[in-house]
Design a protein around this motif. Structure first.
Motif, PDB file in Angstrom:
ATOM      1  N   UNK A 162       0.821  -1.211   0.000  1.00  0.00           N
ATOM      2  CA  UNK A 162       0.000   0.000   0.000  1.00  0.00           C
ATOM      3  C   UNK A 162       0.856   1.263   0.000  1.00  0.00           C
ATOM      4  N   UNK A 163       1.777   1.371   0.971  1.00  0.00           N
ATOM      5  CA  UNK A 163       2.638   2.559   1.062  1.00  0.00           C
ATOM      6  C   UNK A 163       3.581   2.653  -0.138  1.00  0.00           C
ATOM      7  N   UNK A 164       4.272   1.552  -0.536  1.00  0.00           N
ATOM      8  CA  UNK A 164       5.133   1.635  -1.726  1.00  0.00           C
ATOM      9  C   UNK A 164       4.393   2.080  -2.985  1.00  0.00           C
ATOM     10  N   UNK A 165       3.151   1.608  -3.167  1.00  0.00           N
ATOM     11  CA  UNK A 165       2.385   2.011  -4.354  1.00  0.00           C
ATOM     12  C   UNK A 165       2.104   3.507  -4.319  1.00  0.00           C
ATOM     13  N   UNK A 166       1.742   4.031  -3.145  1.00  0.00           N
ATOM     14  CA  UNK A 166       1.498   5.472  -3.018  1.00  0.00           C
ATOM     15  C   UNK A 166       2.759   6.272  -3.325  1.00  0.00           C
ATOM     16  N   UNK A 167       3.903   5.793  -2.860  1.00  0.00           N
ATOM     17  CA  UNK A 167       5.164   6.481  -3.127  1.00  0.00           C
ATOM     18  C   UNK A 167       5.503   6.447  -4.616  1.00  0.00           C
ATOM     19  N   UNK A 168       5.222   5.304  -5.258  1.00  0.00           N
ATOM     20  CA  UNK A 168       5.471   5.185  -6.694  1.00  0.00           C
ATOM     21  C   UNK A 168       4.600   6.163  -7.470  1.00  0.00           C
ATOM     22  N   UNK A 169       3.315   6.255  -7.076  1.00  0.00           N
ATOM     23  CA  UNK A 169       2.409   7.202  -7.743  1.00  0.00           C
ATOM     24  C   UNK A 169       2.908   8.633  -7.566  1.00  0.00           C
ATOM     25  N   UNK A 170       3.368   8.965  -6.356  1.00  0.00           N
ATOM     26  CA  UNK A 170       3.897  10.315  -6.096  1.00  0.00           C
ATOM     27  C   UNK A 170       5.112  10.600  -6.974  1.00  0.00           C
ATOM     28  N   UNK A 171       6.002   9.617  -7.097  1.00  0.00           N
ATOM     29  CA  UNK A 171       7.196   9.794  -7.935  1.00  0.00           C
ATOM     30  C   UNK A 171       6.818   9.942  -9.404  1.00  0.00           C
ATOM     31  N   UNK A 172       5.808   9.195  -9.835  1.00  0.00           N
ATOM     32  CA  UNK A 172       5.361   9.298 -11.226  1.00  0.00           C
ATOM     33  C   UNK A 172       4.763  10.673 -11.502  1.00  0.00           C
ATOM     34  N   UNK A 173       4.001  11.199 -10.539  1.00  0.00           N
ATOM     35  CA  UNK A 173       3.464  12.553 -10.681  1.00  0.00           C
ATOM     36  C   UNK A 173       4.602  13.564 -10.808  1.00  0.00           C
ATOM     37  N   UNK A 174       5.574  13.441  -9.935  1.00  0.00           N
ATOM     38  CA  UNK A 174       6.717  14.348  -9.968  1.00  0.00           C
ATOM     39  C   UNK A 174       7.446  14.228 -11.305  1.00  0.00           C
ATOM     40  N   UNK A 175       7.677  12.992 -11.731  1.00  0.00           N
ATOM     41  CA  UNK A 175       8.397  12.778 -12.985  1.00  0.00           C
ATOM     42  C   UNK A 175       7.658  13.317 -14.187  1.00  0.00           C
ATOM     43  N   UNK A 176       6.323  13.188 -14.181  1.00  0.00           N
ATOM     44  CA  UNK A 176       5.548  13.618 -15.348  1.00  0.00           C
ATOM     45  C   UNK A 176       5.396  15.133 -15.417  1.00  0.00           C
ATOM     46  N   UNK A 177       5.106  15.762 -14.292  1.00  0.00           N
ATOM     47  CA  UNK A 177       4.774  17.186 -14.333  1.00  0.00           C
ATOM     48  C   UNK A 177       5.966  18.112 -14.075  1.00  0.00           C
ATOM     49  N   UNK A 178       7.049  17.588 -13.458  1.00  0.00           N
ATOM     50  CA  UNK A 178       8.126  18.485 -13.070  1.00  0.00           C
ATOM     51  C   UNK A 178       9.485  18.166 -13.689  1.00  0.00           C
ATOM     52  N   UNK A 179       9.657  16.968 -14.231  1.00  0.00           N
ATOM     53  CA  UNK A 179      10.929  16.635 -14.865  1.00  0.00           C
ATOM     54  C   UNK A 179      11.020  17.286 -16.235  1.00  0.00           C
ATOM     55  N   UNK A 180      12.177  17.835 -16.545  1.00  0.00           N
ATOM     56  CA  UNK A 180      12.351  18.509 -17.833  1.00  0.00           C
ATOM     57  C   UNK A 180      12.684  17.530 -18.952  1.00  0.00           C
ATOM     58  N   UNK A 181      13.190  16.354 -18.614  1.00  0.00           N
ATOM     59  CA  UNK A 181      13.481  15.345 -19.629  1.00  0.00           C
ATOM     60  C   UNK A 181      12.173  14.826 -20.214  1.00  0.00           C
ATOM     61  N   UNK A 182      11.988  15.011 -21.518  1.00  0.00           N
ATOM     62  CA  UNK A 182      10.717  14.682 -22.154  1.00  0.00           C
ATOM     63  C   UNK A 182      10.426  13.187 -22.120  1.00  0.00           C
ATOM     64  N   UNK A 183      11.430  12.361 -22.361  1.00  0.00           N
ATOM     65  CA  UNK A 183      11.229  10.908 -22.379  1.00  0.00           C
ATOM     66  C   UNK A 183      10.770  10.416 -21.012  1.00  0.00           C
ATOM     67  N   UNK A 184      11.460  10.878 -19.949  1.00  0.00           N
ATOM     68  CA  UNK A 184      11.089  10.490 -18.586  1.00  0.00           C
ATOM     69  C   UNK A 184       9.668  10.934 -18.276  1.00  0.00           C
ATOM     70  N   UNK A 185       9.339  12.157 -18.649  1.00  0.00           N
ATOM     71  CA  UNK A 185       8.009  12.700 -18.396  1.00  0.00           C
ATOM     72  C   UNK A 185       6.931  11.890 -19.113  1.00  0.00           C
ATOM     73  N   UNK A 186       7.181  11.511 -20.350  1.00  0.00           N
ATOM     74  CA  UNK A 186       6.200  10.753 -21.135  1.00  0.00           C
ATOM     75  C   UNK A 186       6.002   9.356 -20.542  1.00  0.00           C
ATOM     76  N   UNK A 187       7.100   8.696 -20.198  1.00  0.00           N
ATOM     77  CA  UNK A 187       6.999   7.352 -19.603  1.00  0.00           C
ATOM     78  C   UNK A 187       6.217   7.401 -18.295  1.00  0.00           C
ATOM     79  N   UNK A 188       6.518   8.393 -17.450  1.00  0.00           N
ATOM     80  CA  UNK A 188       5.794   8.538 -16.180  1.00  0.00           C
ATOM     81  C   UNK A 188       4.311   8.798 -16.419  1.00  0.00           C
ATOM     82  N   UNK A 189       4.007   9.595 -17.433  1.00  0.00           N
ATOM     83  CA  UNK A 189       2.614   9.890 -17.752  1.00  0.00           C
ATOM     84  C   UNK A 189       1.848   8.661 -18.202  1.00  0.00           C
ATOM     85  N   UNK A 190       2.468   7.859 -19.056  1.00  0.00           N
ATOM     86  CA  UNK A 190       1.820   6.634 -19.537  1.00  0.00           C
ATOM     87  C   UNK A 190       1.559   5.673 -18.375  1.00  0.00           C
ATOM     88  N   UNK A 191       2.542   5.542 -17.472  1.00  0.00           N
ATOM     89  CA  UNK A 191       2.366   4.661 -16.311  1.00  0.00           C
ATOM     90  C   UNK A 191       1.268   5.177 -15.392  1.00  0.00           C
TER      91      UNK A 191
END
Length: 238
Positions: A162-191
């Motif tokens: 439960x907690x690891x999944x929440x942390x993963x979702x938080x990291x994916x949000x950060x990666x998608x909306x705040x990372x400047x690397x386009x590839x990383x952002x796109x992969x996080x968004x798809x996940x």
């Protein structure tokens, strides 16, 4: 026919765990929606408004937790398990009735926390019985007569993850909306779209989820739409 309900006032045994879980969720949302954007912004006005935003969000969170606890208590105390010669029926306030015929019972599990889980043809719509059930020994004896109870001394997958999944979702949000690397952002968004899509499907089809929670889960479609829109802009900018 046998009927089982939870012990009077036994909700006190689980309310602290519920409060901690909900508070953790609100804390995560507060960090992602309010604190993190402020820390990453160069606008100094955000620093002045941050304390007020935290107070406002905190007030809303406390009220939501208090209101949610009342609703969870009503759901918990309305739990009713009916066992007759043909079937096992679980009833609960504002929640779809689950019926599992005795002949369809695949297995019955007793978890490390003392709860029972009766699985029929659908694992998603299994009957979960809280450990605060009245006449616990009689229930366990009755369930053993239907199918030998398997004792699982380890935590369930959901309890462990439960907690690891929440942390993963938080990291994916950060990666998608705040990372400047386009590839990383796109992969996080798809996940994110995949995770929220799966979560939405489970919520609307699971008979253990109450009607109000099902309605609230439709809000996740807004988040999915926001991520898809952001993905469209990123793909369009390539």
């Amino acid at each position: 026919m046998q009927q089982f309900t939870v012990r009077p006032d036994s909700f006190k045994e689980v309310q602290n765990k519920v409060i901690k879980t909900v508070a953790f969720l609100f804390g995560g949302v507060l960090f992602l929606v309010v604190v993190l954007p402020t820390l990453m912004s160069d606008d100094s006005s955000y620093d002045r408004t941050l304390p007020y935003m935290i107070l406002l969000f905190g007030g809303v969170s406390v009220f939501s937790i208090w209101n949610g606890m009342k609703r969870q208590r009503a759901l918990f105390e309305s739990f009713k398990l009916i066992i007759d010669d043909e079937k096992i029926t679980r009833e609960r306030l504002n929640t779809p009735v689950i019926v599992i015929f005795r002949k369809d019972v695949q297995r019955i599990i007793k978890t490390s926390s003392g709860t029972f889980c009766i699985e029929g043809d659908s694992k998603l719509n299994a009957i979960a019985i809280p450990s605060q059930i009245d006449n616990y020994e009689l229930l366990e004896k009755t369930l053993n007569e239907i199918k030998p109870v398997t004792v699982n001394t380890k935590k369930t997958f959901l309890e462990r993850m439960f907690i690891p999944i929440l942390l993963i979702v938080a990291l994916l949000f950060f990666g998608h909306f705040y990372m400047t690397d386009k590839i990383v952002s796109i992969v996080c968004g798809i996940l994110l779209v995949l995770l929220f899509g799966i979560s939405f499907y489970i919520n609307v089809t699971n008979k253990n989820i109450d009607t109000r929670t099902k309605r609230v889960s439709y809000f996740s479609l807004f988040i999915v739409a926001l991520v898809i829109f952001n993905l469209y802009n990123k793909f369009g900018g390539t």
